[in-house]
Design a protein around this motif. Sequence first.
Motif, PDB file in Angstrom:
ATOM      1  N   LEU A 218       0.810  -1.216   0.000  1.00 14.80           N
ATOM      2  CA  LEU A 218       0.000   0.000   0.000  1.00 14.80           C
ATOM      3  C   LEU A 218       0.848   1.273   0.000  1.00 14.80           C
ATOM      4  CD1 LEU A 218      -2.863   1.199   0.264  1.00 14.80           C
ATOM      5  CD2 LEU A 218      -2.574   1.053   2.748  1.00 14.80           C
ATOM      6  N   PHE A 219       1.956   1.260   0.702  1.00 15.84           N
ATOM      7  CA  PHE A 219       2.791   2.455   0.831  1.00 15.84           C
ATOM      8  C   PHE A 219       3.942   2.502  -0.172  1.00 15.84           C
ATOM      9  CE2 PHE A 219       0.906   1.963   5.098  1.00 15.84           C
ATOM     10  CZ  PHE A 219       0.223   3.171   5.149  1.00 15.84           C
ATOM     11  N   ALA A 220       3.896   1.693  -1.209  1.00 13.09           N
ATOM     12  CA  ALA A 220       4.963   1.665  -2.206  1.00 13.09           C
ATOM     13  C   ALA A 220       5.226   3.039  -2.830  1.00 13.09           C
ATOM     14  CB  ALA A 220       4.656   0.637  -3.292  1.00 13.09           C
ATOM     15  N   PRO A 221       4.193   3.816  -3.192  1.00 16.59           N
ATOM     16  CA  PRO A 221       4.483   5.150  -3.756  1.00 16.59           C
ATOM     17  C   PRO A 221       5.214   6.069  -2.768  1.00 16.59           C
ATOM     18  CG  PRO A 221       2.214   4.518  -4.200  1.00 16.59           C
ATOM     19  CD  PRO A 221       2.767   3.495  -3.271  1.00 16.59           C
ATOM     20  N   VAL A 222       4.868   5.968  -1.496  1.00 18.35           N
ATOM     21  CA  VAL A 222       5.540   6.794  -0.485  1.00 18.35           C
ATOM     22  C   VAL A 222       6.998   6.370  -0.344  1.00 18.35           C
ATOM     23  CG1 VAL A 222       5.562   7.446   1.957  1.00 18.35           C
ATOM     24  CG2 VAL A 222       3.390   7.203   0.758  1.00 18.35           C
ATOM     25  N   VAL A 223       7.237   5.065  -0.313  1.00 19.43           N
ATOM     26  CA  VAL A 223       8.607   4.560  -0.194  1.00 19.43           C
ATOM     27  C   VAL A 223       9.418   4.939  -1.425  1.00 19.43           C
ATOM     28  CG1 VAL A 223      10.017   2.480   0.038  1.00 19.43           C
ATOM     29  CG2 VAL A 223       7.919   2.703   1.360  1.00 19.43           C
ATOM     30  N   GLU A 224       8.839   4.852  -2.612  1.00 17.91           N
ATOM     31  CA  GLU A 224       9.539   5.279  -3.834  1.00 17.91           C
ATOM     32  C   GLU A 224       9.905   6.751  -3.766  1.00 17.91           C
ATOM     33  OE1 GLU A 224       7.237   4.255  -7.268  1.00 17.91           O
ATOM     34  OE2 GLU A 224       7.424   2.106  -6.904  1.00 17.91           O
ATOM     35  N   LEU A 225       8.984   7.566  -3.273  1.00 14.75           N
ATOM     36  CA  LEU A 225       9.266   8.999  -3.115  1.00 14.75           C
ATOM     37  C   LEU A 225      10.410   9.214  -2.131  1.00 14.75           C
ATOM     38  CD1 LEU A 225       8.384  11.958  -3.712  1.00 14.75           C
ATOM     39  CD2 LEU A 225       6.921  11.763  -1.695  1.00 14.75           C
ATOM     40  N   LEU A 226      10.413   8.468  -1.031  1.00 11.66           N
ATOM     41  CA  LEU A 226      11.491   8.595  -0.046  1.00 11.66           C
ATOM     42  C   LEU A 226      12.823   8.120  -0.615  1.00 11.66           C
ATOM     43  CD1 LEU A 226       9.583   7.397   3.121  1.00 11.66           C
ATOM     44  CD2 LEU A 226      10.360   9.714   2.640  1.00 11.66           C
ATOM     45  N   TYR A 227      12.806   7.046  -1.389  1.00 13.32           N
ATOM     46  CA  TYR A 227      14.033   6.562  -2.025  1.00 13.32           C
ATOM     47  C   TYR A 227      14.578   7.577  -3.023  1.00 13.32           C
ATOM     48  CZ  TYR A 227      13.597   1.739  -0.245  1.00 13.32           C
ATOM     49  OH  TYR A 227      13.531   0.612   0.543  1.00 13.32           O
ATOM     50  N   ALA A 228      13.710   8.382  -3.613  1.00 14.35           N
ATOM     51  CA  ALA A 228      14.139   9.378  -4.593  1.00 14.35           C
ATOM     52  C   ALA A 228      14.868  10.556  -3.951  1.00 14.35           C
ATOM     53  CB  ALA A 228      12.939   9.875  -5.389  1.00 14.35           C
ATOM     54  N   ILE A 229      14.695  10.738  -2.649  1.00 10.14           N
ATOM     55  CA  ILE A 229      15.374  11.832  -1.944  1.00 10.14           C
ATOM     56  C   ILE A 229      16.854  11.491  -1.848  1.00 10.14           C
ATOM     57  CG2 ILE A 229      15.593  13.050   0.255  1.00 10.14           C
ATOM     58  CD1 ILE A 229      12.623  12.521   0.722  1.00 10.14           C
ATOM     59  N   PRO A 230      17.735  12.400  -2.264  1.00  5.82           N
ATOM     60  CA  PRO A 230      19.177  12.126  -2.118  1.00  5.82           C
ATOM     61  C   PRO A 230      19.532  11.900  -0.646  1.00  5.82           C
ATOM     62  CG  PRO A 230      18.792  14.102  -3.417  1.00  5.82           C
ATOM     63  CD  PRO A 230      17.473  13.691  -2.869  1.00  5.82           C
ATOM     64  N   GLY A 231      20.468  11.011  -0.393  1.00 10.42           N
ATOM     65  CA  GLY A 231      20.868  10.682   0.973  1.00 10.42           C
ATOM     66  C   GLY A 231      21.297  11.889   1.786  1.00 10.42           C
ATOM     67  N   VAL A 232      21.927  12.852   1.129  1.00 11.98           N
ATOM     68  CA  VAL A 232      22.383  14.052   1.815  1.00 11.98           C
ATOM     69  C   VAL A 232      21.198  14.885   2.305  1.00 11.98           C
ATOM     70  CG1 VAL A 232      23.705  16.177   1.514  1.00 11.98           C
ATOM     71  CG2 VAL A 232      24.488  14.074   0.457  1.00 11.98           C
ATOM     72  N   ALA A 233      20.078  14.836   1.587  1.00 12.34           N
ATOM     73  CA  ALA A 233      18.906  15.634   1.937  1.00 12.34           C
ATOM     74  C   ALA A 233      17.943  14.911   2.877  1.00 12.34           C
ATOM     75  CB  ALA A 233      18.172  16.045   0.665  1.00 12.34           C
ATOM     76  N   SER A 234      18.229  13.666   3.230  1.00  8.42           N
ATOM     77  CA  SER A 234      17.301  12.911   4.085  1.00  8.42           C
ATOM     78  C   SER A 234      17.075  13.530   5.468  1.00  8.42           C
ATOM     79  CB  SER A 234      17.748  11.464   4.205  1.00  8.42           C
ATOM     80  OG  SER A 234      19.002  11.375   4.824  1.00  8.42           O
ATOM     81  N   PRO A 235      18.017  14.262   6.069  1.00  6.24           N
ATOM     82  CA  PRO A 235      17.725  14.897   7.354  1.00  6.24           C
ATOM     83  C   PRO A 235      16.645  15.981   7.276  1.00  6.24           C
ATOM     84  CG  PRO A 235      20.091  14.721   7.066  1.00  6.24           C
ATOM     85  CD  PRO A 235      19.465  14.328   5.766  1.00  6.24           C
ATOM     86  N   VAL A 236      16.316  16.408   6.074  1.00  9.76           N
ATOM     87  CA  VAL A 236      15.264  17.421   5.928  1.00  9.76           C
ATOM     88  C   VAL A 236      13.913  16.868   6.394  1.00  9.76           C
ATOM     89  CG1 VAL A 236      13.976  18.789   4.227  1.00  9.76           C
ATOM     90  CG2 VAL A 236      16.461  18.651   4.104  1.00  9.76           C
ATOM     91  N   VAL A 237      13.689  15.570   6.210  1.00 13.30           N
ATOM     92  CA  VAL A 237      12.402  14.972   6.582  1.00 13.30           C
ATOM     93  C   VAL A 237      12.146  15.102   8.086  1.00 13.30           C
ATOM     94  CG1 VAL A 237      11.015  12.877   6.515  1.00 13.30           C
ATOM     95  CG2 VAL A 237      12.499  13.421   4.588  1.00 13.30           C
ATOM     96  N   PRO A 238      13.055  14.670   8.984  1.00 15.88           N
ATOM     97  CA  PRO A 238      12.792  14.890  10.408  1.00 15.88           C
ATOM     98  C   PRO A 238      12.852  16.364  10.812  1.00 15.88           C
ATOM     99  CG  PRO A 238      14.757  13.526  10.105  1.00 15.88           C
ATOM    100  CD  PRO A 238      14.207  13.805   8.772  1.00 15.88           C
ATOM    101  N   LEU A 239      13.623  17.159  10.073  1.00 17.26           N
ATOM    102  CA  LEU A 239      13.646  18.597  10.364  1.00 17.26           C
ATOM    103  C   LEU A 239      12.264  19.201  10.163  1.00 17.26           C
ATOM    104  CD1 LEU A 239      15.199  21.189  11.037  1.00 17.26           C
ATOM    105  CD2 LEU A 239      15.686  21.414   8.600  1.00 17.26           C
ATOM    106  N   VAL A 240      11.584  18.792   9.103  1.00 19.63           N
ATOM    107  CA  VAL A 240      10.219  19.264   8.869  1.00 19.63           C
ATOM    108  C   VAL A 240       9.318  18.820  10.022  1.00 19.63           C
ATOM    109  CG1 VAL A 240       8.198  19.000   7.371  1.00 19.63           C
ATOM    110  CG2 VAL A 240      10.438  19.443   6.375  1.00 19.63           C
ATOM    111  N   GLY A 241       9.489  17.578  10.491  1.00 19.95           N
ATOM    112  CA  GLY A 241       8.711  17.098  11.634  1.00 19.95           C
ATOM    113  C   GLY A 241       8.958  17.929  12.884  1.00 19.95           C
ATOM    114  N   ALA A 242      10.210  18.301  13.134  1.00 20.96           N
ATOM    115  CA  ALA A 242      10.535  19.138  14.296  1.00 20.96           C
ATOM    116  C   ALA A 242       9.922  20.522  14.154  1.00 20.96           C
ATOM    117  CB  ALA A 242      12.046  19.239  14.453  1.00 20.96           C
ATOM    118  N   LEU A 243       9.941  21.059  12.952  1.00 17.85           N
ATOM    119  CA  LEU A 243       9.330  22.367  12.722  1.00 17.85           C
ATOM    120  C   LEU A 243       7.813  22.322  12.904  1.00 17.85           C
ATOM    121  CD1 LEU A 243      11.434  23.648   9.683  1.00 17.85           C
ATOM    122  CD2 LEU A 243      11.565  24.397  12.076  1.00 17.85           C
TER     123      LEU A 243
END
Length: 188
Positions: A144-169
Amino acid sequence: MGRFDSYSGLLTAYPYAFRHSDSRLFRSYVVVSALLGALFAFLMAGALVVLVGNTAGARGGSLTLSRTFYVVVGLFVFAPLVGPVLLVARRHRRETPVAPRYDAALGAAGYAFVISVYLGVVASMPAEFRTNGELVARPEPSGLFAPVVELLYAIPGVASPVVPLVGALVVYAVHRWYRSKRGNGERA
């Protein structure tokens, strides 16, 4: 004022916030946050011990910087994890007038942060990595969450900390929004 009518730090803020909040959502977050916070602190302490053990005979410089980096990353994850509990405990101790759904909103924002940390970990997973000497490919997204996982895989590894940063904000924005009396942006 009895011995348990207030709190004196992080550990005592948890039972204080749990007792004084009327929100079941927030109370559940207090429990989840305590468990995840303890697990995270244990894992970070273990990782730091292993790092220090592996670099004990080496000189300072970049190794000292990597030790410090562990602590800084740990604080950037730990602070938003426990922040909602501390904010609600402070609000109840000071009897600050806030929006009626302040506690529930911070509980929901806390859960959003926990989910964002997990999503950030998924986003940081490299396409191929070594484990026990074997080259392993990350699993293909399915279900069910395959599109979300594909979107997350598309994020460059260097930019992955942006995801929890958005959560903190989000945690901070919810606190700012709901600390008004009506939750409509007006200051109390």
